[in-house]
Design a protein around this motif. Structure first.
Motif, PDB file in Angstrom:
ATOM      1  N   ASP A 148      -5.077   8.481  -5.326  1.00 60.67           N
ATOM      2  CA  ASP A 148      -4.238   7.405  -4.806  1.00 60.67           C
ATOM      3  C   ASP A 148      -5.162   6.561  -3.925  1.00 60.67           C
ATOM      4  O   ASP A 148      -5.377   6.857  -2.755  1.00 60.67           O
ATOM      5  CB  ASP A 148      -3.069   7.962  -3.994  1.00 60.67           C
ATOM      6  N   SER A 183      -2.986  -0.938  -4.815  1.00 57.53           N
ATOM      7  CA  SER A 183      -1.775  -1.694  -4.479  1.00 57.53           C
ATOM      8  C   SER A 183      -2.162  -3.025  -3.839  1.00 57.53           C
ATOM      9  O   SER A 183      -3.102  -3.078  -3.044  1.00 57.53           O
ATOM     10  CB  SER A 183      -0.924  -0.895  -3.480  1.00 57.53           C
ATOM     11  N   GLY A 197       2.385  -5.989  -6.191  1.00 56.43           N
ATOM     12  CA  GLY A 197       1.365  -6.033  -7.238  1.00 56.43           C
ATOM     13  C   GLY A 197       0.531  -4.770  -7.181  1.00 56.43           C
ATOM     14  O   GLY A 197       0.498  -4.071  -6.167  1.00 56.43           O
TER      15      GLY A 197
END
Ligand SMILES: *Cc1c(COP(=O)(O)O)cnc(C)c1O
Length: 371
Positions: A158, A182, A195
Motif C-alpha cells: 500500500d 492515491s 484518483g
C-alpha cells in the motif's frame, strides 16, 4: 504575533497554478474528453517515466488500486493477508473485498510495518504481506522481501502515501508485482477529487487491471471477467499531468520542511520526530506526513489550536486493532503505545519557512514555558 496555519490548505492547491489549471479544465471540457482519453494515456506514460517502470494504469482511487493489486497478485478468497495496525482502513478493506482476511501485525518505532511481527503472523493460509509505506517512508523492504521469499508470499504494497519514496534506490510501489497510489487531494500528488494508479513491470498484470478497471471488458468491448467501474477520470488525469511537472520540487520542499522541523525541534526530549531527511540510510522519504510522538499530546494540541495552528491525529486517532466491530486481532503493543502519543504537524509544500518556525516556537514555548 499570532498566525492562522490550518493543518492543510485545500484552496491553496488550486491557487498555486490557477491559470494553468483553468486552461486545462477548459481545454479538456471543450474537447468533450471525459473518460479514457489522451490525457489519461499521457499521464500514465509520464508517471511510468517518473517511477522508472514499464506500465502505469490510472484507476478511480487508491482503494480501487489496492483491490486490483491484490487480485493481480493472486490473492483469493480464503487467503490471509498481513497488514500493520497503523494503516488506513482501506488497506484491510481491500483485502476483505477480494474475499480474503486481513491479519493485523505490529509496527516499528518509525511507524512502518514490523518485519518480525509480520513473520509471526504467517500461517498456511497466508498468501501476501501488505506493508503500508506510511507517511512517505517505506518499511524495511530488505527484511520484508526476504520473509516473503522464504515463505513464498506476494508483497502487495500500500504505497498510497509514498509516491516517489525510495528504499535502496527502488521506488515504493515497485517491490511487489503491482504497486498502488492515491491522488486524494491531500496526498503528496493530489488531484481535484478522487484518483489513483497502479504501477507494474508485468504485462499480464497490466492487461488484467486494464480489464478490471473497465467492467471486465477488453479492447473490443467483449467482457472477459467480472470487473469494476474503476477508471481515472480524464479531467483528473489532465490536472495530474500538470502537477506531475512540479512534483520533484514539491518533494524537495517537503524534505526541506522536515529538515527545518528537525533543526528547531530535534533537541526537545518531550518529542520523538520521524527520521530526518539526511539520516535515513537506505530510505529516501517524501514526508506525506510529519507524524511526531508528543508527551502531553492532547494538551499540546489544544495549546497549538489556541495559537492558530491546526494538527490532526492520523486515522482520527484509531488504528486497525481499535475497531472492535471489524473483529480483527487486537494485539499490537507498539501501535497501541504510539496511538497514545502520535499527532501530525502541518506538512505540505505550500507552507512557508516563517510558518514552520512559528509552529516550532509555539511547541517550544508549550514545553519550556510550562515547566
Ligand atoms: C489515502 C490512502 C488510501 C486510500 O486512498 P483513496 O484514494 O482515498 O481510496 C489507502 N491507504 C493509505 C495508507 C492511504 O493513506
Amino acid at each position: 504575533m499570532s498566525k492562522q496555519i490550518p493543518f492543510f490548505n485545500y484552496k491553496g492547491l488550486f491557487a498555486e497554478h490557477a491559470d494553468e489549471f483553468s486552461q486545462t479544465f477548459n481545454d479538456v471540457c471543450a474537447r468533450g474528453a471525459f473518460i479514457m482519453q489522451s490525457d489519461l494515456d499521457d499521464f500514465e506514460k509520464n508517471l511510468a517515466k517518473f517511477l522508472g517502470c514499464k506500465y502505469v494504469i490510472g484507476v478511480a482511487d487508491g482503494t480501487a488500486a489496492l483491490v486490483f493489486a491484490l487480485k493481480a497478485s493472486g490473492v483469493k478468497a480464503g487467503d490471509e493477508v498481513i497488514v500493520s495496525s497503523h494503516t488506513f482502513v482501506a488497506t484491510a478493506a481491500a483485502v476483505k473485498h477480494v474475499g480474503a482476511d486481513p491479519v493485523i501485525c505490529d509496527c516499528l518505532a518509525d511507524s512502518t510495518m514490523c518485519p518480525e511481527s509480520a513473520a509471526k503472523m504467517i500461517t498456511n493460509k497466508t498468501s501476501a504481506i501488505m506493508p503500508t509505506q506510511l507517511n512517505g517512508r517505506t518499511a524495511d523492504m530488505d527484511k520484508l522481501c526476504e520473509i516473503a521469499e522464504k515463505h513464498n508470499l506476494a508483497i502487495v504494497e500500500d504505497s498510497c502515501q509514498a509516491l516517489g519514496a525510495k528504499f535502496g534506490g527502488v521506488n515504493a510501489g515497485l517491490f511487489g508485482m503491482v504497486g498502488s497510489y492515491s491522488f486524494y487531494p491531500s496526498k503528496t500528488l493530489g488531484c481535484f477529487g478522487d484518483g489513483g494508479a497502479i504501477a507494474t513491470n508485468d504485462e499480464d498484470a497490466r492487461n488484467l487491471i486494464l480489464e478490471l478497471r473497465d467492467h471486465g471488458r477488453g479492447h473490443d468491448g467483449k467482457v472477459k471477467q467480472w470487473g469494476h467501474n474503476g477508471r481515472l477520470d480524464n479531467l483528473q488525469a489532465a490536472i495530474l499531468n500538470v502537477k506531475l511537472k512540479y512534483y520533484p520540487s514539491m518533494i524537495e520542499r517537503r524534505r526541506d520542511i522536515a529538515a527545518r522541523y528537525w533543526n528547531n525541534l530535534g533537541e526537545l526530549t518531550e518529542l520523538t520526530l520521524p527520521p530526518g531527511p539526511l539520516e535515513a540510510g537506505k530510505h529516501y522519504d517524501i514526508y506525506q506526513n510529519f507524524e511526531i510522538r508528543a508527551t502531553r499530546r492532547d494538551e499540546l494540541r489544544t495549546y497549538l489550536a489556541d495559537a492558530g495552528i491546526g494538527t490532526i491525529l492520523q486515522w482520527s486517532g484509531w488504528m486497525m486493532h481499535h475497531f472492535e466491530e471489524l473483529k480483527l486481532r487486537n494485539d499490537a503493543p507498539r501501535c497501541e503505545d504510539l496511538s497514545q502519543q502520535f499527532m501530525m504537524l502541518p506538512m505540505n509544500h505550500l507552507l512557508k519557512d516563517d510558518e514552520v518556525d512559528y509552529i516550532c516556537e509555539s511547541i517550544v514555548r508549550f514545553y519550556k514555558g510550562s515547566k
